[in-house]
Scaffold this motif. Structure first.
Motif, PDB file in Angstrom:
ATOM      1  N   SER A  96      11.283  -7.101   4.665  1.00 26.26           N
ATOM      2  CA  SER A  96      12.342  -7.759   5.442  1.00 26.26           C
ATOM      3  C   SER A  96      13.617  -6.922   5.414  1.00 26.26           C
ATOM      4  CB  SER A  96      12.632  -9.156   4.871  1.00 26.26           C
ATOM      5  OG  SER A  96      11.439  -9.873   4.660  1.00 26.26           O
ATOM      6  N   ILE A  97      13.967  -6.405   4.247  1.00 25.31           N
ATOM      7  CA  ILE A  97      15.156  -5.557   4.138  1.00 25.31           C
ATOM      8  C   ILE A  97      14.980  -4.332   5.035  1.00 25.31           C
ATOM      9  CG2 ILE A  97      16.518  -4.096   2.568  1.00 25.31           C
ATOM     10  CD1 ILE A  97      15.799  -6.088   0.315  1.00 25.31           C
ATOM     11  N   GLY A  98      13.788  -3.753   5.007  1.00 25.75           N
ATOM     12  CA  GLY A  98      13.516  -2.578   5.833  1.00 25.75           C
ATOM     13  C   GLY A  98      13.682  -2.874   7.313  1.00 25.75           C
ATOM     14  N   LEU A  99      13.214  -4.035   7.746  1.00 28.88           N
ATOM     15  CA  LEU A  99      13.353  -4.396   9.161  1.00 28.88           C
ATOM     16  C   LEU A  99      14.819  -4.556   9.551  1.00 28.88           C
ATOM     17  CD1 LEU A  99      11.940  -5.198  11.858  1.00 28.88           C
ATOM     18  CD2 LEU A  99      12.171  -7.571  11.111  1.00 28.88           C
ATOM     19  N   GLY A 100      15.583  -5.251   8.706  1.00 30.80           N
ATOM     20  CA  GLY A 100      17.010  -5.447   8.988  1.00 30.80           C
ATOM     21  C   GLY A 100      17.740  -4.117   9.058  1.00 30.80           C
ATOM     22  N   LEU A 101      17.389  -3.230   8.141  1.00 29.93           N
ATOM     23  CA  LEU A 101      18.018  -1.905   8.094  1.00 29.93           C
ATOM     24  C   LEU A 101      17.665  -1.083   9.338  1.00 29.93           C
ATOM     25  CD1 LEU A 101      19.586   0.283   6.442  1.00 29.93           C
ATOM     26  CD2 LEU A 101      17.396   0.864   5.381  1.00 29.93           C
ATOM     27  N   ALA A 102      16.406  -1.139   9.733  1.00 33.53           N
ATOM     28  CA  ALA A 102      15.965  -0.383  10.911  1.00 33.53           C
ATOM     29  C   ALA A 102      16.626  -0.919  12.182  1.00 33.53           C
ATOM     30  CB  ALA A 102      14.445  -0.439  11.037  1.00 33.53           C
ATOM     31  N   ALA A 103      16.824  -2.237  12.233  1.00 35.00           N
ATOM     32  CA  ALA A 103      17.444  -2.843  13.415  1.00 35.00           C
ATOM     33  C   ALA A 103      18.929  -2.493  13.514  1.00 35.00           C
ATOM     34  CB  ALA A 103      17.268  -4.364  13.380  1.00 35.00           C
ATOM     35  N   ALA A 104      19.546  -2.254  12.347  1.00 37.18           N
ATOM     36  CA  ALA A 104      21.003  -2.083  12.321  1.00 37.18           C
ATOM     37  C   ALA A 104      21.456  -0.658  12.621  1.00 37.18           C
ATOM     38  CB  ALA A 104      21.542  -2.516  10.954  1.00 37.18           C
ATOM     39  N   GLN A 105      20.561   0.307  12.473  1.00 34.57           N
ATOM     40  CA  GLN A 105      20.969   1.699  12.662  1.00 34.57           C
ATOM     41  C   GLN A 105      19.757   2.518  13.104  1.00 34.57           C
ATOM     42  OE1 GLN A 105      20.085   4.338  10.003  1.00 34.57           O
ATOM     43  NE2 GLN A 105      18.486   2.779   9.839  1.00 34.57           N
ATOM     44  N   ALA A 106      19.998   3.782  13.495  1.00 36.37           N
ATOM     45  CA  ALA A 106      18.961   4.539  14.205  1.00 36.37           C
ATOM     46  C   ALA A 106      18.084   5.437  13.330  1.00 36.37           C
ATOM     47  CB  ALA A 106      19.620   5.387  15.285  1.00 36.37           C
ATOM     48  N   LYS A 107      18.500   5.707  12.102  1.00 37.68           N
ATOM     49  CA  LYS A 107      17.705   6.620  11.275  1.00 37.68           C
ATOM     50  C   LYS A 107      16.344   6.010  10.934  1.00 37.68           C
ATOM     51  CE  LYS A 107      21.439   9.110   9.062  1.00 37.68           C
ATOM     52  NZ  LYS A 107      22.438   9.076   7.999  1.00 37.68           N
ATOM     53  N   PRO A 108      15.339   6.869  10.694  1.00 41.59           N
ATOM     54  CA  PRO A 108      14.041   6.324  10.280  1.00 41.59           C
ATOM     55  C   PRO A 108      14.147   5.574   8.960  1.00 41.59           C
ATOM     56  CG  PRO A 108      13.872   8.671  10.837  1.00 41.59           C
ATOM     57  CD  PRO A 108      15.330   8.338  10.827  1.00 41.59           C
ATOM     58  N   VAL A 109      13.435   4.495   8.869  1.00 44.69           N
ATOM     59  CA  VAL A 109      13.393   3.683   7.653  1.00 44.69           C
ATOM     60  C   VAL A 109      11.943   3.531   7.225  1.00 44.69           C
ATOM     61  CG1 VAL A 109      13.787   1.386   6.683  1.00 44.69           C
ATOM     62  CG2 VAL A 109      15.468   2.366   8.263  1.00 44.69           C
ATOM     63  N   ILE A 110      11.685   3.799   5.948  1.00 44.73           N
ATOM     64  CA  ILE A 110      10.347   3.551   5.407  1.00 44.73           C
ATOM     65  C   ILE A 110      10.468   2.482   4.334  1.00 44.73           C
ATOM     66  CG2 ILE A 110       8.331   4.546   4.229  1.00 44.73           C
ATOM     67  CD1 ILE A 110      10.411   7.155   5.518  1.00 44.73           C
ATOM     68  N   ALA A 111       9.806   1.365   4.534  1.00 41.25           N
ATOM     69  CA  ALA A 111       9.755   0.346   3.486  1.00 41.25           C
ATOM     70  C   ALA A 111       8.417   0.491   2.782  1.00 41.25           C
ATOM     71  CB  ALA A 111       9.913  -1.043   4.074  1.00 41.25           C
ATOM     72  N   ILE A 112       8.482   0.576   1.457  1.00 43.14           N
ATOM     73  CA  ILE A 112       7.247   0.635   0.674  1.00 43.14           C
ATOM     74  C   ILE A 112       7.067  -0.722   0.020  1.00 43.14           C
ATOM     75  CG2 ILE A 112       6.024   1.742  -1.222  1.00 43.14           C
ATOM     76  CD1 ILE A 112       7.721   4.247  -0.752  1.00 43.14           C
ATOM     77  N   ASP A 113       6.059  -1.430   0.464  1.00 46.40           N
ATOM     78  CA  ASP A 113       5.798  -2.751  -0.100  1.00 46.40           C
ATOM     79  C   ASP A 113       4.420  -2.745  -0.755  1.00 46.40           C
ATOM     80  OD1 ASP A 113       6.414  -5.387  -0.715  1.00 46.40           O
ATOM     81  OD2 ASP A 113       7.216  -5.783   1.282  1.00 46.40           O
ATOM     82  N   GLY A 114       4.052  -3.838  -1.373  1.00 43.75           N
ATOM     83  CA  GLY A 114       2.748  -3.926  -2.017  1.00 43.75           C
ATOM     84  C   GLY A 114       1.951  -5.086  -1.457  1.00 43.75           C
ATOM     85  N   ASP A 115       0.665  -5.092  -1.719  1.00 46.11           N
ATOM     86  CA  ASP A 115      -0.158  -6.177  -1.185  1.00 46.11           C
ATOM     87  C   ASP A 115       0.261  -7.529  -1.767  1.00 46.11           C
ATOM     88  OD1 ASP A 115      -1.233  -4.879  -3.537  1.00 46.11           O
ATOM     89  OD2 ASP A 115      -2.990  -6.172  -3.390  1.00 46.11           O
ATOM     90  N   GLY A 116       0.509  -7.563  -3.063  1.00 39.51           N
ATOM     91  CA  GLY A 116       0.908  -8.825  -3.690  1.00 39.51           C
ATOM     92  C   GLY A 116       2.249  -9.309  -3.156  1.00 39.51           C
ATOM     93  N   SER A 117       3.182  -8.378  -3.003  1.00 41.67           N
ATOM     94  CA  SER A 117       4.513  -8.749  -2.510  1.00 41.67           C
ATOM     95  C   SER A 117       4.467  -9.223  -1.066  1.00 41.67           C
ATOM     96  CB  SER A 117       5.472  -7.568  -2.639  1.00 41.67           C
ATOM     97  OG  SER A 117       5.859  -7.413  -3.980  1.00 41.67           O
TER      98      SER A 117
END
Ligand SMILES: [Mg+2]
Lengths: 168, 184
Positions: B51-72
């Protein structure tokens, strides 16, 4: 149908520089959400749960936007951990526009149960809390939004049934 | 390959980019391997990296990589619908799927049993969803960053952690230096 108050609230958010809003709906917030949908200056990204919404807001904030979350008070039961370990721990300014269900004028008995815990939770978490009961209370909104940014804290704005009814 | 082996292959790919990393072992392993101001480590709140990654990607133009886990991801499945309905072309969501709750003692997750997270992401409306092996993860992430389409990658790897210290960096320092990278 959105009221003058719904428009005024969104206008105040806009004037304060709020440009990213996530929401989980409530009947009392329907008008505000309706206005948000037609406000191009604010990116409105609905979330499915309020802790998710706070994650979105944290990301938007770090990306340079000024976020706000629109939610119901019952969701304070959902977001305690997120408020403590994300919003407060990383000092993210986050105005929370909260419909205060379960107060006088409430038709649904079950809503009273979380109303009883609402201010206690906010108080326990040391979250600055403002309660809009009469329409004129909303005159404080611009000041509250500025205060939120200054303090880099989550701030709660509770709007109860009497406020919404009198503002209709 | 376990998560840490995948991270080793990812290091040259993500080191220069904005990375939002999942709580616990993932953040600690990334921090020990390649601490960068462009890494946002989650020190609390399970399940919100996506969710943080999505908000960050929506707010600015640089590439964003969110690393999440299956459990999370399983604790915050609803966010896949938010992601699927608000695609950001600069967003790559990498789900390290080791079929277990790695930070809490490798208890099995449902993602290691009957639940297919890639199928869930597709059903949530995400258009570009890949399931890749641990070996192919770095290439898939490279391609995703280069593409102008939001990509969700489910990287299958073995369960297991390496012994690394907890992150002691102050959260405000983590956030401030990360935001400085965003502004650069
Ligand atoms: Mg796992």
């Amino acid at each position: 149908m959105a009221t003058t108050m719904d428009h005024q609230i969104v206008e105040d958010l806009k004037s304060a520089g709020i440009d990213y809003i996530t929401s989980v709906p409530c009947k009392q917030l329907a008008g505000v959400i309706e206005v948000l949908e037609e406000t191009p200056e604010i990116m409105h990204m609905p979330s499915n749960k309020e802790d998710e919404g706070m994650g979105l807001c944290a990301g938007a904030f770090m990306g340079g936007m000024k976020p706000c979350i629109v939610m119901q008070n019952t969701a304070l039961g959902v977001v305690v951990n997120t408020l403590a370990t994300l919003i407060q721990f990383y000092q993210i300014p986050l105005p929370m526009l909260i419909s205060y269900r379960g107060e006088v004028g409430e038709p649904v008995a079950c809503q009273v149960e979380m109303a009883l815990h609402t201010k206690a939770i906010l108080n326990q978490m040391h979250i600055p809390t403002y309660h809009f009961h009469k329409p004129e209370d909303s005159a404080e909104l611009p000041g509250i939004l500025e205060y939120c940014q200054m303090a880099s804290k989550p701030v709660a704005i509770l709007c109860d049934a009497t406020f919404w009814r009198a503002s209709a | 390959m376990i998560r840490n082996d995948v991270f080793q292959t990812l290091k040259p790919v993500i080191s220069e980019h904005l990375v939002v990393c999942n709580i616990g072992a993932p953040s600690q392993e990334l921090h020990a391997m390649d601490d960068q101001p462009s890494n946002f480590y989650m020190l609390g709140t399970m399940g919100l990296a996506s969710s943080i990654g999505l908000g960050l990607a929506a707010a600015q133009a640089k590439p964003v990589i969110a690393i999440d886990g299956d459990g999370s991801v399983l604790t915050n499945l609803g966010t896949l619908a938010t992601i699927g309905n608000n695609p950001q072309s600069n967003y790559t969501l990498l789900i390290i799927d080791n079929g277990s709750y790695g930070s809490t003692g490798d208890q099995p997750t449902y993602a290691g049993m009957n639940t297919d997270l890639a199928a869930v992401a597709r059903a949530c409306g995400a258009e570009c969803v890949l399931t890749v092996s641990a070996e192919d993860t770095a290439q898939a992430v490279t391609d995703a960053i280069a593409s102008d389409q939001m990509t969700i990658i489910v990287a299958k790897c073995e369960s297991g952690n390496v012994k690394v210290p907890v992150i002691k960096t102050n959260p405000i320092v983590i956030r401030e230096r990360f935001m400085e990278e965003v502004r650069k």
